[in-house]
Every structure is written in C-alpha cells, then in structure tokens.
Design an enzyme around this catalytic site. Sequence first.
Site, short mmCIF file in Angstrom:
data_model
loop_
_atom_site.label_atom_id
_atom_site.label_comp_id
_atom_site.label_asym_id
_atom_site.label_seq_id
_atom_site.Cartn_x
_atom_site.Cartn_y
_atom_site.Cartn_z
N ALA A 35 0.82 -1.21 0.00
CA ALA A 35 0.00 0.00 0.00
C ALA A 35 0.86 1.27 0.00
CB ALA A 35 -0.94 0.00 1.21
N HIS A 36 0.15 2.41 -0.06
CA HIS A 36 0.84 3.69 -0.24
C HIS A 36 1.72 4.05 0.95
CE1 HIS A 36 -2.98 5.94 1.45
NE2 HIS A 36 -2.51 5.03 2.27
N ASN A 37 2.83 4.69 0.61
CA ASN A 37 3.79 5.21 1.58
C ASN A 37 4.56 4.14 2.35
OD1 ASN A 37 1.49 7.57 1.56
ND2 ASN A 37 3.56 8.40 1.76
#
Length: 345
Positions: free
Chosen positions: A238-240
């Site tokens: 997922a993001h980051n």
Amino acid sequence: MAVSRTLRELAEYLGGTVAGDESKTISGVASLDDAADHQITFLANPRYAPKVATTGAGAVVLPPGAERHGRNAIHVANPYLAFAKLLTLFHVAPREPQGVMEGALLGRNVTMGSDVTIYPGAFVGDGVTLGDRVTIFPGVVIYEGVNLGSDVTLHSNVVVYQGCRIGNRVTIHAGTIIGSDGFGYAPDGDGFYKIPQLGIVIIEDDVEIGANTTIDRAALAATRIGRGTKIDNLVMIAHNCVIGENCTIVSQVGISGSTKLGRRVTLAGQVGVAGHLEIGDNVMVGAKSGIPGNVPAGSMVSGMPAFNHRDWLRVSAVVPKLPELKKTIAELEKRVRELEEKQGA
C-alpha cells in the site's frame, strides 16, 4: 548455440573444487532423478543424499564433505546457489535487441539508451526515459514522466503510472501495476472524499517483482522498494510503505499503508501487516500470520496475531488435542463436584 564446459571450467566458474575427472564435458543441468551423463545435477537437501549413488548425471554439485559415491563432483559451499548459476550459464540465452518494433506506440520526447526492445502493442508515454538494454513486452503501458534504468524488463501487461522511477536490473512480471492510487479517503458525512495521491513509487536496483502484484503510489513523497528485494506474485503493497534492502515477500502478502520494513525481512505466504508499523531488520514471519504491531529486529514470529515462533509451535501442537483436553477437564470437574458433595454431607 549449445554451451559445453569441462568440470574444471565449471569449478572455476562456481568457485568450487573438482573430485574426479576434471576433463569431463558437461552441456546441461537436470535433477538427480532425470540427469543424463552429459548433464550435471546438485544436492542441496541432505534428504536426497542417497540419490547421488543412483543418479545418471555426469557430475554432481555437493556441499563440502558430502559422500560422492564415486561420482564426479564439484564441492561448493552453497550447492543451491551453484545450481542457479549453472542454469543461467547453460539455459538462459541473452535476448538480441529488436529496437522499436512496428506497432509500438511512443509519445513525445521519449529518451532511449542503446539496445532497447519495445514490442508491438506497448505504449510509452510522453517524457519517459529508458536506459540501455530495456525490454518492454506487448501490452505494457508506461505513463508520462516515468524513468527506467538500464537492463530493465517489463513483461506483458505491466502498467507503470506517471512519474514512477525504476532502477537498474529490475524485472517486473506480467500484469503487475506500479503506482496506482493509494487507498486514501476522508470521511465526508455519509460518504467519502478522495484524497489525491500525489506521490510516486521508487523501485531501487536489482529488484524482481512477480506477476499480478500491486504497489500503490504514495499520497505524498514515495512508496519505496529497497535494493535487491524480491517480491512474489499476488502481493499488495500500500501507499507510503518503505521496504528495506534484500527483503523477501512471498505470494499473497498484504502490507498496509505507511509500514516500514527493515533490511532482509522475510514475509512468508499470506502474511497480513497492519498499517503504520515498523518491522526491524532480519525479521522472519511465518505463513498466514497477522502482524498487528511493531516487530523488533531479529525476531521470528508466527500466528494470528503473531507472537514468538517457538511458542506458536508449542501452541499449534496443543490445538489438535483440545477436544480430548476439554473432555478430560469436564470429567475432572464432575469428580471435584462429587467430592465436594461428599465432604458437605
């Protein structure tokens, strides 16, 4: 063109030592069961040691001190690594560059290095930079502003979204998506307001990513995959997230947003990791485990939720006995009640 080498040449290539006929010529690799006299095989698991005596191979790669049963052998510290190198030597032929083939679509201001191959049906967007010896297979879509290093291979139907950066010697297998939007929404009354995902994905050198994996772009800054990391099929990052160097992430793992993995972390199949966590260097997580909190460096954990692996093994050994234990406890409770009734009388 067929490749053949003497055992002496192979030993030099592998950094090993020959026992037997150094002049024996080898032209292929096969398993202990299937190898013929012109082929070399290997023993990495002691369980299969008796097969060394019966294999038809012309030579066997063995760990130091292993019994060779009169066979020609090359002794190396890591036979499994030697096996991989031999497969590369005998069976992996370098591709001849094909250039930009008819049917490939290129946007404006695309910069390309030497020996690039772009197959029909691929699309390369505006302002993309491709290094040397890049291979882009049919169905690949590269959005605008992407930067690919040298010796990158994108297999069919890979999609790389805008602005993402991919380092050198990276292989991405079919159907993988790099840089799709992170799953970010702000509550807005009865619904949700989409949070723009303005960051990118950075994939460092020597990474390999399996088929149908997804790596989301960051909301801000970058989702990062560290140098040398290997990611299996059907993984979701997922993001980051920040994945450290030389990690191993096995099939069907899911890693929630803003989680950080240290170096040399291993996540076995179907591990689920909650968001905003830190997993330290050299952590190993067993298959189907759930990670709800931070994991200190050097830990080995398993279970749902995950805890010390040795404790989990002890717990797992008890689980099949629970019905019997329940029955025993019920009988003991009955006897205790009977004794208490007698005492009361």
